[in-house]
Design a protein around this motif. Structure first.
Motif, PDB file in Angstrom:
ATOM      1  N   HIS A 192       0.842  -1.207   0.000  1.00  0.00           N
ATOM      2  CA  HIS A 192       0.000   0.000   0.000  1.00  0.00           C
ATOM      3  C   HIS A 192       0.873   1.252   0.000  1.00  0.00           C
ATOM      4  O   HIS A 192       0.587   2.218  -0.721  1.00  0.00           O
ATOM      5  CB  HIS A 192      -0.915  -0.012   1.222  1.00  0.00           C
ATOM      6  CG  HIS A 192      -1.932   1.083   1.222  1.00  0.00           C
ATOM      7  ND1 HIS A 192      -3.232   0.891   0.821  1.00  0.00           N
ATOM      8  CD2 HIS A 192      -1.843   2.403   1.543  1.00  0.00           C
ATOM      9  CE1 HIS A 192      -3.902   2.029   0.906  1.00  0.00           C
ATOM     10  NE2 HIS A 192      -3.077   2.979   1.356  1.00  0.00           N
ATOM     11  N   ASN A 193       1.934   1.263   0.796  1.00  0.00           N
ATOM     12  CA  ASN A 193       2.802   2.434   0.874  1.00  0.00           C
ATOM     13  C   ASN A 193       3.585   2.675  -0.411  1.00  0.00           C
ATOM     14  O   ASN A 193       4.051   3.794  -0.650  1.00  0.00           O
ATOM     15  CB  ASN A 193       3.783   2.281   2.040  1.00  0.00           C
ATOM     16  CG  ASN A 193       3.101   2.353   3.389  1.00  0.00           C
ATOM     17  OD1 ASN A 193       2.057   2.988   3.539  1.00  0.00           O
ATOM     18  ND2 ASN A 193       3.681   1.695   4.383  1.00  0.00           N
ATOM     19  N   SER A 196      -0.168   3.106  -3.405  1.00  0.00           N
ATOM     20  CA  SER A 196      -1.291   4.003  -3.125  1.00  0.00           C
ATOM     21  C   SER A 196      -0.761   5.349  -2.642  1.00  0.00           C
ATOM     22  O   SER A 196      -0.801   5.666  -1.442  1.00  0.00           O
ATOM     23  CB  SER A 196      -2.220   3.374  -2.081  1.00  0.00           C
ATOM     24  OG  SER A 196      -2.764   2.166  -2.554  1.00  0.00           O
ATOM     25  N   LEU A 205      -5.180   6.990   1.882  1.00  0.00           N
ATOM     26  CA  LEU A 205      -5.810   5.985   2.738  1.00  0.00           C
ATOM     27  C   LEU A 205      -7.136   5.534   2.147  1.00  0.00           C
ATOM     28  O   LEU A 205      -7.907   6.336   1.609  1.00  0.00           O
ATOM     29  CB  LEU A 205      -6.040   6.548   4.139  1.00  0.00           C
ATOM     30  CG  LEU A 205      -4.791   7.020   4.898  1.00  0.00           C
ATOM     31  CD1 LEU A 205      -5.186   7.544   6.277  1.00  0.00           C
ATOM     32  CD2 LEU A 205      -3.773   5.905   5.030  1.00  0.00           C
ATOM     33  N   ASP A 206      -7.398   4.233   2.242  1.00  0.00           N
ATOM     34  CA  ASP A 206      -8.690   3.693   1.826  1.00  0.00           C
ATOM     35  C   ASP A 206      -9.768   3.975   2.872  1.00  0.00           C
ATOM     36  O   ASP A 206     -10.912   4.249   2.531  1.00  0.00           O
ATOM     37  CB  ASP A 206      -8.571   2.187   1.586  1.00  0.00           C
ATOM     38  CG  ASP A 206      -7.612   1.864   0.444  1.00  0.00           C
ATOM     39  OD1 ASP A 206      -7.480   2.717  -0.468  1.00  0.00           O
ATOM     40  OD2 ASP A 206      -6.992   0.795   0.466  1.00  0.00           O
ATOM     41  N   ASP A 207      -9.386   3.890   4.149  1.00  0.00           N
ATOM     42  CA  ASP A 207     -10.313   4.152   5.245  1.00  0.00           C
ATOM     43  C   ASP A 207     -10.199   5.627   5.635  1.00  0.00           C
ATOM     44  O   ASP A 207      -9.225   6.051   6.274  1.00  0.00           O
ATOM     45  CB  ASP A 207      -9.976   3.251   6.437  1.00  0.00           C
ATOM     46  CG  ASP A 207     -11.025   3.342   7.537  1.00  0.00           C
ATOM     47  OD1 ASP A 207     -11.992   4.122   7.374  1.00  0.00           O
ATOM     48  OD2 ASP A 207     -10.876   2.635   8.552  1.00  0.00           O
ATOM     49  N   LYS A 208     -11.169   6.433   5.245  1.00  0.00           N
ATOM     50  CA  LYS A 208     -11.121   7.864   5.507  1.00  0.00           C
ATOM     51  C   LYS A 208     -11.270   8.201   6.985  1.00  0.00           C
ATOM     52  O   LYS A 208     -10.955   9.320   7.407  1.00  0.00           O
ATOM     53  CB  LYS A 208     -12.219   8.578   4.716  1.00  0.00           C
ATOM     54  CG  LYS A 208     -12.090   8.400   3.202  1.00  0.00           C
ATOM     55  CD  LYS A 208     -10.724   8.860   2.698  1.00  0.00           C
ATOM     56  CE  LYS A 208     -10.591   8.651   1.197  1.00  0.00           C
ATOM     57  NZ  LYS A 208      -9.242   9.052   0.700  1.00  0.00           N
ATOM     58  N   LYS A 210      -9.471   7.136   9.287  1.00  0.00           N
ATOM     59  CA  LYS A 210      -8.127   7.206   9.862  1.00  0.00           C
ATOM     60  C   LYS A 210      -7.359   8.438   9.406  1.00  0.00           C
ATOM     61  O   LYS A 210      -6.176   8.588   9.721  1.00  0.00           O
ATOM     62  CB  LYS A 210      -7.341   5.943   9.494  1.00  0.00           C
ATOM     63  CG  LYS A 210      -7.942   4.667  10.055  1.00  0.00           C
ATOM     64  CD  LYS A 210      -7.107   3.448   9.676  1.00  0.00           C
ATOM     65  CE  LYS A 210      -7.709   2.172  10.249  1.00  0.00           C
ATOM     66  NZ  LYS A 210      -6.908   0.970   9.872  1.00  0.00           N
ATOM     67  N   GLU A 211      -8.016   9.313   8.666  1.00  0.00           N
ATOM     68  CA  GLU A 211      -7.375  10.542   8.203  1.00  0.00           C
ATOM     69  C   GLU A 211      -7.154  11.503   9.383  1.00  0.00           C
ATOM     70  O   GLU A 211      -7.759  11.374  10.446  1.00  0.00           O
ATOM     71  CB  GLU A 211      -8.255  11.225   7.149  1.00  0.00           C
ATOM     72  CG  GLU A 211      -8.266  10.530   5.811  1.00  0.00           C
ATOM     73  CD  GLU A 211      -7.104  10.970   4.932  1.00  0.00           C
ATOM     74  OE1 GLU A 211      -6.246  11.725   5.422  1.00  0.00           O
ATOM     75  OE2 GLU A 211      -7.075  10.559   3.767  1.00  0.00           O
ATOM     76  N   PRO A 294      -0.114   2.451   6.881  1.00  0.00           N
ATOM     77  CA  PRO A 294      -0.313   3.584   5.965  1.00  0.00           C
ATOM     78  C   PRO A 294      -0.759   4.868   6.653  1.00  0.00           C
ATOM     79  O   PRO A 294      -0.317   5.954   6.285  1.00  0.00           O
ATOM     80  CB  PRO A 294      -1.374   3.066   4.991  1.00  0.00           C
ATOM     81  CG  PRO A 294      -1.206   1.583   5.008  1.00  0.00           C
ATOM     82  CD  PRO A 294      -0.808   1.242   6.411  1.00  0.00           C
ATOM     83  N   GLU A 295      -1.634   4.763   7.679  1.00  0.00           N
ATOM     84  CA  GLU A 295      -2.087   5.979   8.350  1.00  0.00           C
ATOM     85  C   GLU A 295      -0.941   6.659   9.110  1.00  0.00           C
ATOM     86  O   GLU A 295      -0.859   7.890   9.163  1.00  0.00           O
ATOM     87  CB  GLU A 295      -3.254   5.691   9.299  1.00  0.00           C
ATOM     88  CG  GLU A 295      -2.966   4.655  10.369  1.00  0.00           C
ATOM     89  CD  GLU A 295      -3.287   3.232   9.917  1.00  0.00           C
ATOM     90  OE1 GLU A 295      -3.444   2.367  10.794  1.00  0.00           O
ATOM     91  OE2 GLU A 295      -3.404   3.022   8.695  1.00  0.00           O
ATOM     92  N   ARG A 298       1.324   8.417   6.500  1.00  0.00           N
ATOM     93  CA  ARG A 298       0.717   9.652   5.990  1.00  0.00           C
ATOM     94  C   ARG A 298       0.843  10.789   7.014  1.00  0.00           C
ATOM     95  O   ARG A 298       1.205  11.920   6.660  1.00  0.00           O
ATOM     96  CB  ARG A 298      -0.758   9.409   5.653  1.00  0.00           C
ATOM     97  CG  ARG A 298      -1.486  10.660   5.171  1.00  0.00           C
ATOM     98  CD  ARG A 298      -2.915  10.359   4.779  1.00  0.00           C
ATOM     99  NE  ARG A 298      -3.648  11.584   4.461  1.00  0.00           N
ATOM    100  CZ  ARG A 298      -3.600  12.213   3.299  1.00  0.00           C
ATOM    101  NH1 ARG A 298      -2.853  11.723   2.323  1.00  0.00           N
ATOM    102  NH2 ARG A 298      -4.298  13.310   3.095  1.00  0.00           N
TER     103      ARG A 298
END
Length: 440
Positions: A192-193, A196, A205-208, A210-211, A294-295, A298
């Motif tokens: 993913h890193n 994406s 991120l796919d899961d918003k 965790k933004e 990933p979170e 970011r």
């Protein structure tokens, strides 16, 4: 630290120092250090020496440490006879391939040649001849070959194993067991890193959920683009930038886990030993940052970009009266970036050193290492090509012809003979002469 003989209560002690001498010496050292600067106060130096005493870097002249309190006075201290730090893993004389790549021709687990059911065969002359030929070595015995498809799980395992192999090679370790638990490493995080990411290289991120919260992101944009911020809708007042900075700092301080995670603490600390070799340290940090969720990656990318822009901004007013902007950034965000779970390894100093290096090289460190990505993609493509060739030989031959099949389809044309040139002749033409046969 200079050590000398001291006298206390009619008794002499060799190789020791007073608390005041330690404060004087360490305070001057920190003020001259590029990682701290002249803004370091004497009180902060005393706080640091308290950490040293708590973690047994120094001890009381009678061997006491941990519960004792350090004060700026004439009390005597010394260094312990053995180092309290964990030994750094030494580089082995040779490299071992600890991480083994999966072999796609191996039979799946639980399957063996002995468990394959075999029908009873009626012995006749033809069967006897075949067995006799195999027995005397005329015909090689047949062996079953399992051809498995290259699944997504296989691809993820390749990414994980090759990434860890690269990290192990850069660190020069015999094994990663001392600095990293390989079982916890998530291969999906790595993939993913790598793929994406946005055009700016920031992870998507796919899961918003965790933004970063919108108000934190707006505050970071405000300081990063100071004083030209298009999202700024609130009125500005004296000290506004300090309140915005405090908002960002409070959010990152209240994270449940540091951005580099407790699990990867030893791995990042091990890379600190390579800071003298800047290029090698950057490569090692690149790979370690790929292992992050990933979170976390970011949030780290956005935070480092904000910190760097604040430090480079010439119009930004001082955010703190007692510290410079660069020192303030390091002291504010060090523990929310790198921190140990047990807090016994003087992680504040290690975190300050890492964050300082990260601020100076964040653009390179938070990039995807192209050499590693290319190597893994070529490995996966090769395995898929080999698997396709074994499974569908006819289709493979049609799509990817061999030199022999190309020769049959496209026969070689005869090469034309070179023209005869007049000046290439050894003997030029002679003029025609009449002979006797032509006389009358």
């Amino acid at each position: 630290m200079p050590l000398r003989k001291h006298r206390c209560r009619f008794k002499s002690y060799e190789h020791c120092f007073t608390a005041a001498e330690a404060v004087d010496w360490l305070h001057e050292l920190l003020r001259c250090s590029q990682n701290f600067g002249p803004e370091v106060t004497r009180k902060q130096t005393v706080q640091l020496l308290k950490k040293f005493l708590k973690n047994h870097v120094i001890e009381d002249i009678k061997g006491k440490w941990g519960q004792e309190d350090f004060e700026d006075n004439r009390h005597l201290y010394r260094f312990p006879p053995s180092s309290p730090l964990k030994p750094y893993p030494k580089k082995p004389p040779y490299q071992k391939d600890v991480i083994k790549f999966p072999e796609w021709n191996d039979p799946p687990p639980g399957t063996s040649q002995e468990n394959i059911p075999v029908r009873p065969v009626v012995m006749n002359s033809e069967m006897w001849y075949k067995r006799h030929s195999i027995a005397i070595g005329e015909v090689p015995a047949c062996r079953l070959v399992y051809r498995r498809q290259l699944t997504e799980a296989n691809v993820e395992e390749i990414w994980k194993s090759m990434t860890l192999s690269y990290l192990q090679k850069i660190l020069g370790l015999d094994s990663l067991e001392e600095v990293l638990d390989i079982k916890i490493v998530n291969s999906k995080f790595i993939i993913h890193n790598v793929y994406s990411v946005s055009k700016q290289g920031v992870v998507i991120l796919d899961d918003k959920s965790k933004e970063l919260p919108h108000w934190v992101l707006s505050a970071m944009k405000c300081l990063a683009n100071w004083p030209n911020c298009s999202d700024l809708k609130q009125p500005m007042y004296l000290g506004f930038e300090k309140d915005v900075f405090k908002t960002i700092a409070d959010y990152y301080r209240h994270l449940k886990e540091p951005l580099l995670t407790f699990h990867l603490f030893d791995a990042f600390v091990s890379v600190l030993g390579l800071l003298q070799k800047e290029k090698m340290a950057i490569e090692a940090f690149q790979i370690c940052c790929l292992l992050l969720p990933p979170e976390n990656r970011r949030k780290l990318q956005l935070l480092m970009r904000t910190m760097a822009r604040i430090c480079l901004s010439k119009e930004m007013p001082p955010l703190c009266d007692g510290f410079g902007t660069r020192t303030l950034m390091v002291q504010t965000f060090s523990r929310c970036i790198l921190c140990s779970k047990d807090e016994v390894d003087l992680d504040e100093l290690l975190a300050a050193r890492l964050v300082t290096f990260l601020m100076d090289n964040y653009q390179e460190i938070l990039k995807v290492p192209l050499a590693l990505q290319t190597s893994i993609e070529e490995r996966v493509a090769h395995l898929r090509r080999v698997q396709f060739q074994k499974s569908y030989p006819e289709v493979y031959q049609e799509r990817f012809p061999t030199p022999e099949s190309e020769a049959l389809l496209f026969p070689e044309k005869p090469k034309p003979k070179p023209q005869l040139l007049m000046w290439a002749l050894k003997k030029p033409f002679q003029p025609f002469q009449r002979t006797r046969s032509f006389r009358m």
